[in-house]
Design a protein around this motif. Sequence first.
Motif, PDB file in Angstrom:
ATOM      1  N   GLY A  28       0.809  -1.216   0.000  1.00  0.00           N
ATOM      2  CA  GLY A  28       0.000   0.000   0.000  1.00  0.00           C
ATOM      3  C   GLY A  28       0.844   1.269   0.000  1.00  0.00           C
ATOM      4  N   LEU A  29       1.967   1.232  -0.712  1.00  0.00           N
ATOM      5  CA  LEU A  29       2.886   2.371  -0.750  1.00  0.00           C
ATOM      6  C   LEU A  29       2.911   3.009  -2.134  1.00  0.00           C
ATOM      7  CD1 LEU A  29       5.907   0.831   1.188  1.00  0.00           C
ATOM      8  CD2 LEU A  29       4.196   2.433   2.060  1.00  0.00           C
ATOM      9  N   GLU A  30       3.259   4.270  -2.162  1.00  0.00           N
ATOM     10  CA  GLU A  30       3.475   4.968  -3.428  1.00  0.00           C
ATOM     11  C   GLU A  30       4.750   4.424  -4.074  1.00  0.00           C
ATOM     12  OE1 GLU A  30       3.845   9.519  -5.075  1.00  0.00           O
ATOM     13  OE2 GLU A  30       4.766   9.068  -3.141  1.00  0.00           O
ATOM     14  N   LEU A  31       4.742   4.325  -5.394  1.00  0.00           N
ATOM     15  CA  LEU A  31       5.927   3.931  -6.145  1.00  0.00           C
ATOM     16  C   LEU A  31       6.480   5.164  -6.842  1.00  0.00           C
ATOM     17  CD1 LEU A  31       7.856   1.760  -7.186  1.00  0.00           C
ATOM     18  CD2 LEU A  31       6.227   1.325  -9.049  1.00  0.00           C
ATOM     19  N   VAL A  32       7.740   5.472  -6.569  1.00  0.00           N
ATOM     20  CA  VAL A  32       8.393   6.625  -7.169  1.00  0.00           C
ATOM     21  C   VAL A  32       9.479   6.119  -8.117  1.00  0.00           C
ATOM     22  CG1 VAL A  32       9.639   8.779  -6.745  1.00  0.00           C
ATOM     23  CG2 VAL A  32       7.979   7.949  -5.057  1.00  0.00           C
ATOM     24  N   LEU A  33       9.272   6.334  -9.415  1.00  0.00           N
ATOM     25  CA  LEU A  33      10.239   5.940 -10.415  1.00  0.00           C
ATOM     26  C   LEU A  33      11.227   7.090 -10.596  1.00  0.00           C
ATOM     27  CD1 LEU A  33       7.445   4.425 -11.105  1.00  0.00           C
ATOM     28  CD2 LEU A  33       8.590   3.875 -13.228  1.00  0.00           C
ATOM     29  N   VAL A  34      12.507   6.792 -10.469  1.00  0.00           N
ATOM     30  CA  VAL A  34      13.542   7.830 -10.473  1.00  0.00           C
ATOM     31  C   VAL A  34      14.533   7.563 -11.594  1.00  0.00           C
ATOM     32  CG1 VAL A  34      15.395   8.900  -9.132  1.00  0.00           C
ATOM     33  CG2 VAL A  34      13.314   8.121  -7.986  1.00  0.00           C
ATOM     34  N   CYS A  35      14.849   8.631 -12.318  1.00  0.00           N
ATOM     35  CA  CYS A  35      15.849   8.557 -13.380  1.00  0.00           C
ATOM     36  C   CYS A  35      16.828   9.707 -13.211  1.00  0.00           C
ATOM     37  CB  CYS A  35      15.172   8.627 -14.743  1.00  0.00           C
ATOM     38  SG  CYS A  35      16.326   8.477 -16.120  1.00  0.00           S
ATOM     39  N   GLY A  36      18.080   9.381 -12.924  1.00  0.00           N
ATOM     40  CA  GLY A  36      19.143  10.389 -12.865  1.00  0.00           C
ATOM     41  C   GLY A  36      19.795  10.479 -14.226  1.00  0.00           C
ATOM     42  N   VAL A  92      16.114  10.965  -3.531  1.00  0.00           N
ATOM     43  CA  VAL A  92      14.663  10.756  -3.529  1.00  0.00           C
ATOM     44  C   VAL A  92      14.263   9.794  -2.404  1.00  0.00           C
ATOM     45  CG1 VAL A  92      12.705   9.865  -4.850  1.00  0.00           C
ATOM     46  CG2 VAL A  92      14.396  11.338  -5.960  1.00  0.00           C
ATOM     47  N   ALA A  93      15.080   8.798  -2.136  1.00  0.00           N
ATOM     48  CA  ALA A  93      14.770   7.866  -1.051  1.00  0.00           C
ATOM     49  C   ALA A  93      14.676   8.590   0.288  1.00  0.00           C
ATOM     50  CB  ALA A  93      15.821   6.759  -0.983  1.00  0.00           C
ATOM     51  N   VAL A  94      15.581   9.523   0.525  1.00  0.00           N
ATOM     52  CA  VAL A  94      15.532  10.304   1.772  1.00  0.00           C
ATOM     53  C   VAL A  94      14.332  11.248   1.752  1.00  0.00           C
ATOM     54  CG1 VAL A  94      16.719  12.093   3.092  1.00  0.00           C
ATOM     55  CG2 VAL A  94      18.000  10.133   2.233  1.00  0.00           C
ATOM     56  N   GLU A  95      14.157  11.955   0.649  1.00  0.00           N
ATOM     57  CA  GLU A  95      13.073  12.939   0.519  1.00  0.00           C
ATOM     58  C   GLU A  95      11.690  12.301   0.666  1.00  0.00           C
ATOM     59  OE1 GLU A  95      11.454  14.963  -3.415  1.00  0.00           O
ATOM     60  OE2 GLU A  95      13.428  15.740  -2.836  1.00  0.00           O
ATOM     61  N   ARG A  96      11.517  11.096   0.122  1.00  0.00           N
ATOM     62  CA  ARG A  96      10.211  10.424   0.130  1.00  0.00           C
ATOM     63  C   ARG A  96      10.083   9.374   1.224  1.00  0.00           C
ATOM     64  NH1 ARG A  96       6.934  11.362  -4.549  1.00  0.00           N
ATOM     65  NH2 ARG A  96       7.864  13.178  -5.538  1.00  0.00           N
ATOM     66  N   ASN A  97      11.037   9.340   2.156  1.00  0.00           N
ATOM     67  CA  ASN A  97      10.996   8.392   3.268  1.00  0.00           C
ATOM     68  C   ASN A  97      10.774   6.968   2.758  1.00  0.00           C
ATOM     69  OD1 ASN A  97      11.091   7.600   5.938  1.00  0.00           O
ATOM     70  ND2 ASN A  97       8.922   7.995   6.300  1.00  0.00           N
TER      71      ASN A  97
END
Length: 135
Positions: A28-36, A92-97
């Motif tokens: 039940g978590l948001e998925l944040v796709l990250v591209c550097g 992003v991992a830190v920012e989005r906990n």
Amino acid sequence: MSIVLGFDGRDSSRRALPVAIDLARDLGLELVLVCGVRPPGSVGEEFQEVEAAIAEMDAPALAEGVESARAAGVTACGVLLDALPADALLDVAVERNARLIVVGYGEAGRIRAALSGAVALRLLERTDVPLLVVP
């Protein structure tokens, strides 16, 4: 809280996408796709042109990945950052906990990984967030 997925549209990240979608849905978590999009050796005008080309190439794949997650019933968003891939994921991992970082592995090969640093290996050395590497 969220799950952060390294996603650039390449085969390794596409293999990791369904795993991350399933985990996000089950937890039940948001998925944040990250591209550097910052390439190694970031100096000069040529660097800016290369970075712009990478962003232009990766943005549609990122949007497609987000849509795949949403179609599976997962709350998802995409983040395209002017940063090296591992740095982007860590930020992003830190920012989005983030509860978990998910990355694909295996496409670059050992020589390329040794020269540019495989994202999974860099994360393993630098993060306190649990890391799932999908072969």
